[in-house]
Write an enzyme that holds these catalytic residues in place. Structure first.
Site, mmCIF file in Angstrom:
data_model
loop_
_atom_site.group_PDB
_atom_site.id
_atom_site.type_symbol
_atom_site.label_atom_id
_atom_site.label_comp_id
_atom_site.label_asym_id
_atom_site.label_seq_id
_atom_site.Cartn_x
_atom_site.Cartn_y
_atom_site.Cartn_z
ATOM 1 N N HIS A 119 0.826 -1.132 -0.082
ATOM 2 C CA HIS A 119 0.031 0.138 0.009
ATOM 3 C C HIS A 119 0.843 1.242 -0.117
ATOM 4 O O HIS A 119 0.427 2.331 0.817
ATOM 5 C CB HIS A 119 -0.865 0.003 1.211
ATOM 6 C CG HIS A 119 -2.093 -1.034 1.206
ATOM 7 N ND1 HIS A 119 -2.411 -1.456 2.473
ATOM 8 C CD2 HIS A 119 -2.346 -1.893 0.405
ATOM 9 C CE1 HIS A 119 -3.226 -2.592 2.036
ATOM 10 N NE2 HIS A 119 -3.280 -2.876 0.837
ATOM 11 N N PRO A 120 1.956 1.311 -0.843
ATOM 12 C CA PRO A 120 2.563 2.716 -0.671
ATOM 13 C C PRO A 120 1.858 3.767 -1.395
ATOM 14 O O PRO A 120 1.024 3.550 -2.448
ATOM 15 C CB PRO A 120 3.731 2.230 -1.648
ATOM 16 C CG PRO A 120 3.382 1.202 -2.719
ATOM 17 C CD PRO A 120 2.299 0.517 -1.644
#
Length: 855
Positions: free
Chosen positions: A564-565
């Site tokens: 989830h960057p």
């Protein structure tokens, strides 16, 4: 010294065992791919697949150029092309989705595959200490649909307060009440109890379902959660605190990526051109600081295409800032360091990197209450079986529909968060398995664990019943950043995750592990004798098991990204020095350029990011339409000599590859090329000892001998409806395959053809092929090989292949009129190897080709 020697021996045994399991794993995937081709046309979806627009027919100028066909880019392409007066070009560096990506159970295998960018973080001495080279693997989708094509399919919107906080930071229009409509618009809720609900929508492009197969242990964990005082809730509804069966982006139990939901239904629009294998090198900016086009490369050909209205970056949180910097937009000092002339000084580009870090290795053993050999949790040895293959291919059910990483999840509050606020700070991923249950074939590789770590944690408990509950930090305070390695667009950027830079993050994560510990102590799980894995990470053996020191050490060693960057092109008001885009997602200091993907999040949402990024795409499309409807924006005047007249536009249609031109999929090479790590040594380039050097060569030669069209490309591997009709009669009577499998128990009597790693300790599988076509009838000479009768029906056979006619066929189907159209047979035989070992040989006859597997 003795301890170190013991570790070395165990590590060597473990890594060798895993290595010997890779080729059987690839063989299982090939067999599964064959079954899909024969019996699951709904998965191949040949009539609706996206067609690559020919390079030579691309226009010189489009109204909008979208860079990246991921979770947001696919949404934009769909919504902007709704205006027939706009021409849209969608550029994607990867390929179309492979059909295997549809199968939920295979999602870990897709990471490190050919559709993954395979990014890794820079080495660290604070986190990912048990990963190879102390680097965290950061999988990102290089494929139509982007990361929605290889993620875990989990559908979570986040917390209401996340979006209200965005609005309070000066991002007008982004409060929860203003964006909820876009979640509803994108959604086709198929979970019955949520369909008539104001928080959910039906009829949208992305289908939402529960996973179609659930392991029994998941129900016990949810029972334990209620004993601990939590409720079973709709995590995408009015409140977030509690436990839930996972909502997932699924359609009829199969993955529903944004490519499937948004692109396939509209890919034949005349004003939408989709170009795959197209890597954008830079955004072109003129002297007036206006983005006027892109430069990209496709199969070693470079092209510049202009945008009369806008260039839209949807390349993701890693590559959107990378492309901005390559184009001269970013921190001017950093750009000068790598030899790039700065055009716009935006120091926030690549900064503000946030990710959901989790504590891995948190697994628990339990006693299987079944005494009949049935599994109570996910077990790779059981999942890869012929019965499951038949269930999947014929009955459209079974454990191949399971997603073993998070059948359920929870949002809980630690002591650092006030529960009254309904703003949980920990997410729990409830997995009915652990890394010991796949023998190290998928989880270890996806996470990048070292051989020593895996061996010490799991080798002594291989395939013992277990589950995992992974605590995840929802709102990290730590911030990382992304920098360029150099000015080369083909060089991956440098990623500095900076996990645990803020010590508060570790404290919250340790408390999350304590909640997991309390959950496991509940009666429902203690009745199964649930207990922690007694083995500790080799870097944490000095600490007492489950102590605070041990949990901190485990978090630093077994650090997991949950993919989830976000935040690297952060949205903010004009007075925010680190903001990259304004609330309408326009890049500050550059006209005609927007960023639309997860990188615009100023702060990370409290949950999985795929659903919010789809929402961002939907909202951005509306904002772009509104901005251009209002007028007052200059349009770049392009040279419209290209295809401006009606005749030229009509001429586009034949240039798209017609379905009737496409041959049968090149299954072996398609699958091997998708999983290059698994296929090392499987497709050697030369081998003088073999009469047929490779499967690749054999199939290519057959293609040259037959009537496949020149335009056929193995990557564009979809066949036409005409080809599907070859198998129609067999599909109408699927019991034929069942009857065959019932008559050949030798296929699994000794070994699991789907890669039972316990069997692989003593022998290495060998895959080979022969060319079965020696003499052809006159009729066959003008028919493509995929449409011919099976080999054994030819009148002229070479002596080398007489054994083919001896294949045992079930008596009850020998005289059926459709028998001549069967395309897949098996023959098994136990033989004695030259070294005196017993081996099981399997011959697979498929589409006129003969393949041999020795186990």
């Amino acid at each position: 010294m003795s301890t170190h020697t013991q570790y070395s021996i165990k590590t060597a045994v473990s890594s060798t065992r895993i290595l010997f399991g890779l080729l059987p794993g690839l063989g299982a995937l090939i067999l599964l791919r064959m079954a899909i081709h024969l019996y699951r046309p709904d998965i191949e979806d040949a009539e609706h697949r996206v067609r690559d627009y020919p390079f030579e027919n691309l226009y010189d100028c489009y109204d909008f150029i979208i860079v990246g066909a991921g979770s947001a880019g696919a949404v934009l392409a769909n919504r902007l092309s709704e205006n027939p007066n706009w021409n849209i070009l969608l550029l994607e560096a990867g390929q179309d989705e492979n059909v295997l990506a549809d199968i939920p159970v295979l999602f870990p295998a897709l990471q490190t595959s050919a559709i993954d960018w395979q990014f890794v973080t820079e080495p660290s001495d604070e986190y990912c200490l048990s990963m190879v080279d102390t680097r965290c693997k950061w999988p990102r989708g290089r494929v139509l649909g982007g990361s929605s094509t290889l993620n875990a399919m989990l559908y979570i919107r986040g917390n209401k307060r996340d979006y209200d906080n965005w609005a309070n930071m000066g991002n007008i229009g982004w409060s929860y009440d203003e964006i909820i409509k876009y979640f509803v618009k994108s959604e086709d809720m198929r979970i019955p109890e949520y369909q008539n609900n104001p928080y959910h929508g039906v009829g949208g492009p992305i289908s939402i379902e529960h996973f179609a197969y659930e392991q029994p242990i998941t129900g016990k964990i949810l029972e334990a959660s209620q004993q601990l005082g939590y409720k079973i809730i709709d995590a995408n509804g009015p409140s977030q605190t509690g436990f839930t069966r996972s909502h997932a982006t699924l359609r009829d139990g199969l993955r529903c990526s944004t490519a499937k939901g948004y692109l396939r239904p509209v890919s034949k629009r005349r004003n939408l051109h989709i170009s795959v294998h197209s890597l954008v090198e830079k955004i072109l900016i003129d002297e007036n600081r206006r983005a006027y086009g892109v430069k990209f490369v496709k199969r070693e050909q470079t092209k510049i295409i202009k945008a009369s209205r806008e260039v839209i970056l949807s390349a993701g949180s890693i590559q959107s800032p990378q492309l901005l910097m390559l184009s001269g937009i970013g921190d001017s000092e950093h750009l000068k360091e790598v030899g790039i002339y700065p055009i716009v000084n935006l120091p926030g580009v690549g900064k503000n990197l946030q990710d959901h870090v989790a504590m891995g290795g948190h697994s628990f053993l339990f006693d299987n209450p079944y005494n009949n050999g049935t599994d109570y949790c996910f077990n790779l040895n059981s999942v890869w079986s012929l019965g499951n293959l038949i269930d999947f291919a014929i009955n459209k059910k079974g454990s191949l529909y399971s997603m073993m990483e998070a059948e359920a999840m929870a949002f809980v509050n630690t002591k650092y968060q006030d529960p009254v606020e309904d703003y949980p700070d920990i997410q729990l991923f409830i997995a009915p398995t652990s890394d010991n249950m796949d023998g190290g074939l998928f989880g270890k590789r996806a996470n990048g664990l070292t051989d020593e770590t895996y061996a010490e944690l799991y080798e002594d408990i291989l395939f013992e019943p277990s589950f995992s509950i992974v605590p995840l930090l929802l709102r990290p305070k730590s911030r990382g950043y992304i920098k360029l390695k150099d000015g080369n667009p083909f060089s991956p950027p440098r990623i500095y995750a900076n996990y645990f830079e803020d010590p508060q993050d570790l404290k919250i994560l340790i408390e999350g592990a304590r909640i997991v510990q309390a959950l496991v102590q509940q009666p429902a799980l203690q009745a199964l004798n649930a207990r922690p894995n007694p083995h500790r990470n080799p870097g944490c053996t000095q600490h007492e098991l489950m102590s605070d020191e041990h949990l901190e050490c485990q978090a630093r060693h077994h650090s997991l990204t949950i993919y989830h960057p976000v935040g690297t092109c952060a949205m903010g008001s004009i007075d925010n020095h680190n903001a990259v885009v304004d609330p309408r997602l326009r890049v500050y200091g550059v006209k005609g350029l927007r960023v639309v993907d997860g990188s615009i999040m100023p702060t990370i949402v409290s949950g999985n990011t795929n659903a919010p990024i789809i929402m961002i795409g939907e909202k951005a499309a509306d904002m772009i339409k509104e901005d251009w409807m209002q007028g007052g924006i200059d349009i770049i005047q392009c040279d419209r000599k290209y295809k401006q007249n009606e005749e030229a536009i009509e001429a586009d249609s034949p240039n798209r590859i017609r379905l009737s031109q496409l041959g049968a999929p090149d299954i072996l090479n398609e699958t091997a090329s998708l999983f290059p790590e698994l296929s090392k040594g499987f497709l050697p380039t030369t081998n003088k000892r073999r009469s047929n050097t490779t499967l690749l060569t054999s199939l290519d030669n057959n293609r040259k001998k037959t009537s496949l069209p020149n335009s056929y490309n193995p990557i564009d591997h979809y066949h036409s409806s005409d080809v599907l009709n070859t198998y129609d009669e067999d599909r109408k009577n699927p019991k034929i395959l069942q009857s065959y499998s019932n008559k050949i128990p030798q296929y699994s009597f000794k070994s699991n053809p789907f890669g039972n790693t316990n069997i692989m300790k003593n022998s290495m599988p060998v895959y080979s092929s022969i060319n079965p076509f020696t003499e052809l009838t006159e009729r066959d000479k003008v028919r493509p090989f995929y449409a011919r009768k099976p080999y054994y029906k030819h009148k002229h056979q070479s002596n080398n292949h007489k054994s083919f006619s001896n294949i045992r066929k079930p008596q009850n189907v020998q005289n059926r009129p459709n028998e001549s159209k069967k395309k897949i047979y098996f023959k098994t035989e136990e033989v004695i190897s030259p070294k005196g070992r017993k081996e099981c040989k399997i011959w697979l006859y498929y589409d006129g080709m003969k393949y041999k597997v020795t186990i």
